[in-house]
Design a protein around this motif. Structure first.
Motif, PDB file in Angstrom:
ATOM      1  N   GLN A 109       0.642  -1.376   0.271  1.00 21.81           N
ATOM      2  CA  GLN A 109       0.062   0.159   0.086  1.00 21.81           C
ATOM      3  C   GLN A 109       0.847   1.014   0.108  1.00 21.81           C
ATOM      4  O   GLN A 109       1.739   1.305   0.902  1.00 21.81           O
ATOM      5  CB  GLN A 109      -0.871   0.040   1.162  1.00 21.81           C
ATOM      6  N   GLU A 141       3.802   0.288   2.134  1.00 20.73           N
ATOM      7  CA  GLU A 141       3.957  -0.716   3.343  1.00 20.73           C
ATOM      8  C   GLU A 141       3.545  -1.789   2.981  1.00 20.73           C
ATOM      9  O   GLU A 141       2.412  -2.215   2.090  1.00 20.73           O
ATOM     10  CB  GLU A 141       2.787  -0.165   4.354  1.00 20.73           C
ATOM     11  N   VAL A 148       1.115  -8.558   4.663  1.00 21.23           N
ATOM     12  CA  VAL A 148       1.090  -9.904   4.416  1.00 21.23           C
ATOM     13  C   VAL A 148      -0.606 -10.437   4.108  1.00 21.23           C
ATOM     14  O   VAL A 148      -1.319  -9.897   4.499  1.00 21.23           O
ATOM     15  CB  VAL A 148       1.598 -10.824   5.351  1.00 21.23           C
ATOM     16  N   ARG A 149      -0.471 -11.356   3.182  1.00 23.53           N
ATOM     17  CA  ARG A 149      -1.996 -12.260   2.966  1.00 23.53           C
ATOM     18  C   ARG A 149      -1.620 -13.592   2.610  1.00 23.53           C
ATOM     19  O   ARG A 149      -0.532 -14.131   2.556  1.00 23.53           O
ATOM     20  CB  ARG A 149      -2.194 -11.514   1.627  1.00 23.53           C
ATOM     21  N   ASN A 156       5.755  -4.451   8.901  1.00 24.42           N
ATOM     22  CA  ASN A 156       5.268  -4.566  10.340  1.00 24.42           C
ATOM     23  C   ASN A 156       6.255  -5.361  11.138  1.00 24.42           C
ATOM     24  O   ASN A 156       6.530  -6.621  10.788  1.00 24.42           O
ATOM     25  CB  ASN A 156       4.099  -5.027  10.340  1.00 24.42           C
ATOM     26  N   ASP A 196       3.548   2.516  14.979  1.00 23.68           N
ATOM     27  CA  ASP A 196       2.300   2.246  14.370  1.00 23.68           C
ATOM     28  C   ASP A 196       1.285   2.346  15.308  1.00 23.68           C
ATOM     29  O   ASP A 196       1.597   2.511  16.433  1.00 23.68           O
ATOM     30  CB  ASP A 196       2.483   0.802  13.864  1.00 23.68           C
ATOM     31  N   GLN A 219      -5.491   4.495  12.802  1.00 27.57           N
ATOM     32  CA  GLN A 219      -6.791   4.903  11.969  1.00 27.57           C
ATOM     33  C   GLN A 219      -8.047   4.899  12.829  1.00 27.57           C
ATOM     34  O   GLN A 219      -8.875   5.564  12.247  1.00 27.57           O
ATOM     35  CB  GLN A 219      -6.841   3.847  10.777  1.00 27.57           C
ATOM     36  N   GLU A 252      -2.905   6.981   9.268  1.00 30.76           N
ATOM     37  CA  GLU A 252      -3.498   5.908   8.347  1.00 30.76           C
ATOM     38  C   GLU A 252      -5.054   5.774   8.377  1.00 30.76           C
ATOM     39  O   GLU A 252      -5.701   6.672   8.890  1.00 30.76           O
ATOM     40  CB  GLU A 252      -3.323   4.627   9.412  1.00 30.76           C
ATOM     41  N   GLU A 288      -9.838   7.382   4.254  1.00 35.98           N
ATOM     42  CA  GLU A 288     -10.744   6.858   3.344  1.00 35.98           C
ATOM     43  C   GLU A 288     -11.427   7.739   2.439  1.00 35.98           C
ATOM     44  O   GLU A 288     -11.763   7.733   1.032  1.00 35.98           O
ATOM     45  CB  GLU A 288     -11.741   5.863   3.718  1.00 35.98           C
ATOM     46  N   GLY A 290      -4.117   5.332   2.993  1.00 38.60           N
ATOM     47  CA  GLY A 290      -5.663   4.712   3.066  1.00 38.60           C
ATOM     48  C   GLY A 290      -6.081   4.571   1.579  1.00 38.60           C
ATOM     49  O   GLY A 290      -5.324   4.617   0.574  1.00 38.60           O
ATOM     50  N   TYR A 291      -7.322   4.038   1.811  1.00 39.45           N
ATOM     51  CA  TYR A 291      -8.145   3.580   0.551  1.00 39.45           C
ATOM     52  C   TYR A 291      -8.262   4.882  -0.305  1.00 39.45           C
ATOM     53  O   TYR A 291      -8.635   4.651  -1.789  1.00 39.45           O
ATOM     54  CB  TYR A 291      -9.449   2.823   0.811  1.00 39.45           C
ATOM     55  N   PRO A 348      -4.189  -1.925  -0.618  1.00 39.89           N
ATOM     56  CA  PRO A 348      -2.944  -2.734  -0.462  1.00 39.89           C
ATOM     57  C   PRO A 348      -3.219  -3.432  -1.747  1.00 39.89           C
ATOM     58  O   PRO A 348      -4.253  -3.954  -2.130  1.00 39.89           O
ATOM     59  CB  PRO A 348      -3.146  -3.530   0.736  1.00 39.89           C
TER      60      PRO A 348
HETATM   61  N1  LIG Z   1     -10.581   0.515   6.935  1.00 34.50           N
HETATM   62  C1  LIG Z   1      -9.458   0.815   6.403  1.00 34.50           C
HETATM   63  N2  LIG Z   1      -8.304   0.034   6.395  1.00 34.50           N
HETATM   64  C2  LIG Z   1      -7.146   0.774   5.654  1.00 34.50           C
HETATM   65  C3  LIG Z   1      -7.181   1.827   5.135  1.00 34.50           C
HETATM   66  N3  LIG Z   1      -6.028   2.061   4.384  1.00 34.50           N
HETATM   67  C4  LIG Z   1      -5.190   0.805   4.773  1.00 34.50           C
HETATM   68  N4  LIG Z   1      -5.982   0.145   5.548  1.00 34.50           N
HETATM   69  C5  LIG Z   1      -5.610  -1.404   6.363  1.00 34.50           C
HETATM   70  O1  LIG Z   1      -4.910  -0.795   7.566  1.00 34.50           O
HETATM   71  C6  LIG Z   1      -4.099  -1.786   7.847  1.00 34.50           C
HETATM   72  C7  LIG Z   1      -2.650  -1.074   8.146  1.00 34.50           C
HETATM   73  O2  LIG Z   1      -1.724  -1.570   8.691  1.00 34.50           O
HETATM   74  P1  LIG Z   1      -1.503  -1.879  10.012  1.00 34.50           P
HETATM   75  O3  LIG Z   1      -2.156  -0.706  10.938  1.00 34.50           O
HETATM   76  O4  LIG Z   1      -0.042  -1.894  10.356  1.00 34.50           O
HETATM   77  O5  LIG Z   1      -2.049  -2.896  10.551  1.00 34.50           O
HETATM   78  C8  LIG Z   1      -1.693  -4.425  10.127  1.00 34.50           C
HETATM   79  C9  LIG Z   1      -0.940  -4.848  10.632  1.00 34.50           C
HETATM   80  O6  LIG Z   1      -0.809  -4.625  12.195  1.00 34.50           O
HETATM   81  C10 LIG Z   1      -0.767  -6.227  10.496  1.00 34.50           C
HETATM   82  N5  LIG Z   1      -0.264  -6.786   9.558  1.00 34.50           N
HETATM   83  C11 LIG Z   1      -0.373  -6.997   8.088  1.00 34.50           C
HETATM   84  N6  LIG Z   1       0.780  -7.517   7.416  1.00 34.50           N
HETATM   85  C12 LIG Z   1       1.747  -7.724   8.506  1.00 34.50           C
HETATM   86  C13 LIG Z   1       2.907  -8.176   8.359  1.00 34.50           C
HETATM   87  O7  LIG Z   1       3.652  -8.387   7.331  1.00 34.50           O
HETATM   88  N7  LIG Z   1       3.273  -8.359   9.542  1.00 34.50           N
HETATM   89  C14 LIG Z   1       2.829  -7.981  10.867  1.00 34.50           C
HETATM   90  N8  LIG Z   1       3.491  -8.195  11.864  1.00 34.50           N
HETATM   91  N9  LIG Z   1       1.821  -7.433  10.855  1.00 34.50           N
HETATM   92  C15 LIG Z   1       1.102  -7.407   9.674  1.00 34.50           C
HETATM   93  O8  LIG Z   1      -2.315  -6.206  10.114  1.00 34.50           O
HETATM   94  C16 LIG Z   1      -2.807  -5.334  10.108  1.00 34.50           C
HETATM   95  C17 LIG Z   1      -4.076  -5.287   9.388  1.00 34.50           C
HETATM   96  O9  LIG Z   1      -3.493  -5.360   7.982  1.00 34.50           O
HETATM   97  P2  LIG Z   1      -4.483  -4.966   6.796  1.00 34.50           P
HETATM   98  O10 LIG Z   1      -5.563  -6.047   7.038  1.00 34.50           O
HETATM   99  O11 LIG Z   1      -3.642  -5.354   5.626  1.00 34.50           O
HETATM  100  O12 LIG Z   1      -4.956  -3.609   7.028  1.00 34.50           O
HETATM  101  C18 LIG Z   1      -4.019  -2.723   6.814  1.00 34.50           C
HETATM  102  C19 LIG Z   1      -4.656  -1.817   5.523  1.00 34.50           C
HETATM  103  O13 LIG Z   1      -5.012  -2.681   4.661  1.00 34.50           O
HETATM  104  C20 LIG Z   1      -8.292   2.439   4.939  1.00 34.50           C
HETATM  105  O14 LIG Z   1      -8.407   3.716   4.414  1.00 34.50           O
HETATM  106  N10 LIG Z   1      -9.593   2.049   5.462  1.00 34.50           N
END
Ligand SMILES: Nc1nc2c(ncn2[C@@H]2O[C@@H]3COP(=O)(O)O[C@H]4[C@@H](O)[C@H](n5cnc6c(=O)[nH]c(N)nc65)O[C@@H]4COP(=O)(O)O[C@H]3[C@H]2O)c(=O)[nH]1
Length: 860
Positions: free
Chosen positions: A621, A635, A638-639, A694, A756, A780, A813, A816, A834-835, A840
């Motif tokens: 993203q 950023e 992971v998926r 992260n 974060d 966020q 963060e 939207e 953000g979206y 992402p």
């Molecule tokens: N509602 C909304 N969401 C938005 C918007 N813009 C971005 N996001 C989401 O916010 C999250 C941002 O990552 P995060 O705070 O680090 O929060 C991450 C992070 O804490 C964790 N995460 C994701 N990937 C990794 C990784 O590779 N390693 C680690 N340790 N944690 C990860 O999972 C969390 C969630 O990740 P995602 O589901 O990818 O969700 C991401 C992203 O898709 C928006 O405008 N609106």
């Protein structure tokens, strides 16, 4: 005797006959018809009669009595009748009645007519008879003497035995009479001895002496016998004419003497060579002593005889006292036995054992035999033994004392050890912070409770309790406060349950309460409500008013499980449910929860497979620099591309990965993959952009984090400045010192650091100042309600102000909407994510990542 007419010889012859008759020296008598017809004068006188008186008397007068007369008649009658002369010696009677011995010879005058008369010749042999009697008597006496003599007696003539008694023969074991007429040579051992003895004997006889000697003679069987012989000649002038010998067998005597002599010699030998001292004393004067005695006392053997026994004593007092003691014993017939210290000739004292006994001999003196043994060595040994014994006793006493003290010490040690063991047991079974039973003890107690419940047919409730947001307290206020809060909770929990119940701490902020013997789930409800009430009130700790509200999960035995593990798991699941439904409440376990837990478990397993099976992928993203209208970074998120379920969001599996530790390999993969991808993009000619990754709390705590980073940077060939690590605020606030050290190391490498979800934790400003961070990412949560909640705007303003004052970047963060963007911009925020700009995106949509702005710019 008949007095009838005789046929007379011629005259001359008659005269001669008459002359013979008258002058005959023997009595002549003629009897006929039992009467004395005629006798010569000598015959009448022989009987004390005159011839006239004598003639014509009955013959009976000549006999002692009728019986003697008849007896002679019976004896002589047949002889005379046979014409033979009859001779006898018999006693006849004188006129005075006395009897005298006569030799009688009779003959019938006419053998053919014995009754015609008998002629008797009678000779008075009274004197002869006396002599013969005397001789016979003497001979009998001699024989008796010879027969009864204990000595052997023999008469020898010309060295020929002419007579010997039985004893003599017995001595030589010879048969009766066998020696008579034999030479005495046979009794000698040799001819030479026989001759020599003869010479000696005859010379002595000739000198008129009696010969005496002792000599070995030969017996019949050849054996030797000692004889003592004495002989004397009947006529010294003619010794060969005869000699008498007395012989005494003294073999036995000699042997006895020999034995006695030997015994004496032996005794003497013993006396002289005895190992003990022997002394004979009379009235305390030494009479005789052996060599050993002299030796014991240091004298020469001949020095002591005649000396007083006083020399043996150390002093006069000893001498007197010992004398009295000895006397009292021996005079009563006893044997004195004593051990005394005595005096050696050279003056030194030594010990003897003395045994004394009185020899009863002379009444007017006290004769004593003494035996002395030198027992000095034994005494010394005994004294040494005694000393050793005393020393040993002393050592035993000392050793006993030592042992007693060692024993006391040991007991103390045992007691201490027991206490230590108790302490160890307590430590092993209790939580060191709160003093509550730990997991192990809980396990035991729960098992007991279940066993009792089974017997008593009642229920057991297991309550799993986790404090809501306790981590925050720990992270922000430090462990010390956190610990105090836990202690406070422990005491509150303990206060609301019964004494029989168990309150335990598993670790962290997890507590388990076992309610023994509950009758229905309502009992558990009441306790749970009490807990909520007790923990609902704020606890004042170190000036902080803290809330430690719990989430409680409850499982009931036997409804929700019939063994420890199952019940605990059920309560745990229920506790997660309580958390999920909004914390500070309690939930009973339900089957559905279990299914959820199982889902969690399944997910974990599948996640493992996903890591190995390459099912993980990264979406990127972009981060927007609004004033410059550029992408200032991206950023990596992971998926999980699950073959069954499709793409799974990190929110679903990252907590599981974090909880199980799988986050470490996942995180490492993410880092490497993000950097690799960035390099690829760079190689494709896309702009150089830093990439944010992260870092989960657990990852951050990894000891080798810095090395891992360094290695991956090296492997991917990416410069450190193109890597930004996002660390949550709460992660940073744990173990402040350690965190700062680590951050500094990372920053020193050139890696950038962003905080974060900023604003959700309890960041202390002072710490923030000290951390080498570069960016604050506004959570966020504040952005979401920005348009409606003025408080959030205030917080965001504060965060932006704070970042500015610390010289840090800020990034909001979850932007939207354009509205949010405007407000944020209005609040001074310049960087966004953000979206609104881009979701992402997978790397395949790189254009969207690198160039999201044109669309948004138009909206702005
Ligand atoms: N509602 C909304 N969401 C938005 C918007 N813009 C971005 N996001 C989401 O916010 C999250 C941002 O990552 P995060 O705070 O680090 O929060 C991450 C992070 O804490 C964790 N995460 C994701 N990937 C990794 C990784 O590779 N390693 C680690 N340790 N944690 C990860 O999972 C969390 C969630 O990740 P995602 O589901 O990818 O969700 C991401 C992203 O898709 C928006 O405008 N609106």
């Amino acid at each position: 005797m008949s007095s009838g007419p005789l046929s007379l010889p011629p005259k001359k012859a008659a005269l001669e006959l008459n002359a013979i008759f008258e002058n005959a020296t023997i009595g002549i008598l003629f009897s006929h018809n039992r009467r004395l017809i005629q006798a010569n004068r000598l015959c009448a006188e022989m009987f004390g009669y005159s011839l006239s008186e004598f003639v014509d008397q009955p013959a009976l007068i000549l006999y002692a009595d009728q019986e003697a007369y008849s007896a002679l008649g019976r004896e002589a009658g047949p002889v005379l009748a046979a014409g033979h002369p009859f001779r006898t010696e018999t006693q006849l009677k004188r006129k005075d009645g006395s009897l005298f011995w006569c030799r009688v010879s009779a003959k019938a005058v006419d053998p053919h007519h014995p009754r015609d008369g008998t002629l008797w010749m009678i000779e008075d042999i009274a004197e002869d008879r006396l002599m013969i009697d005397a001789l016979e008597r003497s001979t009998r006496e001699l024989s008796a003497i010879l027969d009864t003599a204990s000595a052997g007696i023999a008469v020898v003539r010309n060295r020929i035995f002419v007579r010997c008694n039985r004893r003599f023969e017995e001595i030589f074991d010879l048969p009766t009479g066998s020696l008579l007429g034999q030479s005495s040579r046979r009794l000698f051992n040799s001819e030479e001895e026989f001759q020599r003895t003869g010479e000696q004997v005859y010379s002595e006889f000739a000198a008129g002496r009696v010969h005496r000697r002792e000599q070995l003679f030969v017996r019949r069987d050849g054996s030797q016998t000692w004889l003592r012989v004495s002989g004397s000649a009947f006529d010294p002038g003619n010794p060969h004419a005869g000699s008498v010998w007395l012989t005494e067998d003294f073999t036995a005597t000699r042997e006895t003497e020999e034995r006695a002599r030997q015994a004496f010699d032996e005794q003497q030998l013993i006396f002289d060579n005895a190992a003990v001292g022997i002394l004979f004393a009379r009235d305390r004067m030494v009479q005789r002593c052996n060599r050993r005695l002299a030796e014991i006392f240091g004298y020469q053997q001949d020095e002591l005889a005649g000396r007083s026994t006083r020399v043996f004593y150390l002093n006069e007092e000893d001498y007197q006292r010992n004398g009295a003691a000895v006397l009292s014993v021996v005079m009563a017939g006893g044997t004195y036995i004593g051990e005394n210290r005595v005096r050696h000739k050279d003056g030194h004292a030594f010990w003897v054992r003395s045994t004394g006994r009185r020899v009863v001999g002379q009444a007017d003196s006290i004769d004593m035999t003494w035996i002395f043994e030198d027992v000095t060595e034994r005494h010394q040994a005994e004294e040494a033994l005694l000393r050793a014994h005393e020393e040993l006793e002393q050592r035993v006493v000392e050793r006993t004392a030592e042992l007693a003290s060692a024993n006391t010490q040991l007991q103390e040690e045992v007691f201490e050890r027991m206490q230590a063991e108790q302490r160890i047991w307590h430590i092993a079974h209790h939580d060191s912070l709160t003093g509550l039973p730990n997991r192990t003890l809980l396990h035991d107690r729960l098992e007991q409770a279940l066993a009792q419940a089974l017997r008593g047919r009642h229920r057991v409730a297991v309550m799993f309790l986790d404090l809501d947001r306790f981590k925050n307290v720990n992270d922000t206020l430090g462990h010390a406060i956190g610990d105090e809060l836990l202690k406070h909770v422990a005491s509150r929990l303990t206060s609301v349950v019964r004494a029989v119940d168990t309150v335990s701490r598993l670790g962290g902020d997890e507590f388990v309460i076992v309610l023994h013997e509950v009758s229905s789930p309502d009992d558990a409800v009441q306790v749970a409500e009490k807990i909520l009430g007790a923990l609902g009130a704020a606890a004042s700790i170190d000036g902080h008013q803290l809330h430690a509200t719990p989430s409680i999960g409850i499982s009931i035995f036997p409804d929700d499980g019939d063994e420890v593990f199952g019940l605990m798991k059920s309560a745990d699941t229920a506790m997660y449910h309580a958390k999920a439904v909004g914390r500070n409440n309690f939930q009973f376990f339900a089957r559905a929860m279990n299914e959820q837990a199982e889902h969690f478990f399944t997910l974990e397993n599948r996640l493992r497979q996903a890591i190995d099976g390459g099912q993980l992928l990264l979406h990127y993203q972009p981060l927007i620099d609004w004033p410059r209208r550029t992408v200032c970074g991206m950023e990596a998120l992971v998926r999980w591309s699950d073959p069954e379920r499709g793409l799974i969001e990190p929110g679903e599996f990252i907590p599981i990965a974090e909880e199980t530790g799988l986050i470490v390999p996942v995180g490492e993969w993410v880092l490497a993959e993000a950097l690799r991808q960035n390099r690829e993009w760079q190689q494709e000619g896309r702009p150089l952009l830093p990439i944010s990754v992260n870092l989960s709390p657990r990852q951050f705590r990894q000891k080798d984090l810095v090395e891992t980073l360094r290695r991956i940077l090296l492997e991917t060939g990416q410069p450190a400045r193109l890597l930004e690590l996002e660390i949550t605020e709460t992660t940073l606030m744990q173990d402040i010192d350690e965190t700062r050290d680590k951050l500094e190391e990372i920053a020193a490498m050139g890696v950038r650091l962003a905080i974060d979800d900023f604003g959700t934790g309890y960041s202390s400003l002072s710490y923030l100042k000290r951390f080498p961070v570069h960016k604050l990412k506004v959570d966020q949560g504040f952005v979401r309600d920005l348009t409606v909640d003025p408080e959030d705007a205030a917080i965001v303003t504060a965060i932006i102000g704070l970042a500015r004052s610390l010289g840090l970047d800020t990034l909001a963060e979850g932007v939207e909407t354009a509205e949010q963007l405007d407000i944020l911009r209005g609040l001074g925020c310049e960087k966004f994510q953000g979206y609104l700009f881009s979701r992402p995106l997978p790397p395949t949509l790189a254009d969207g990542i690198f160039s999201p702005l044109p669309n948004q710019r138009s909206q702005a």
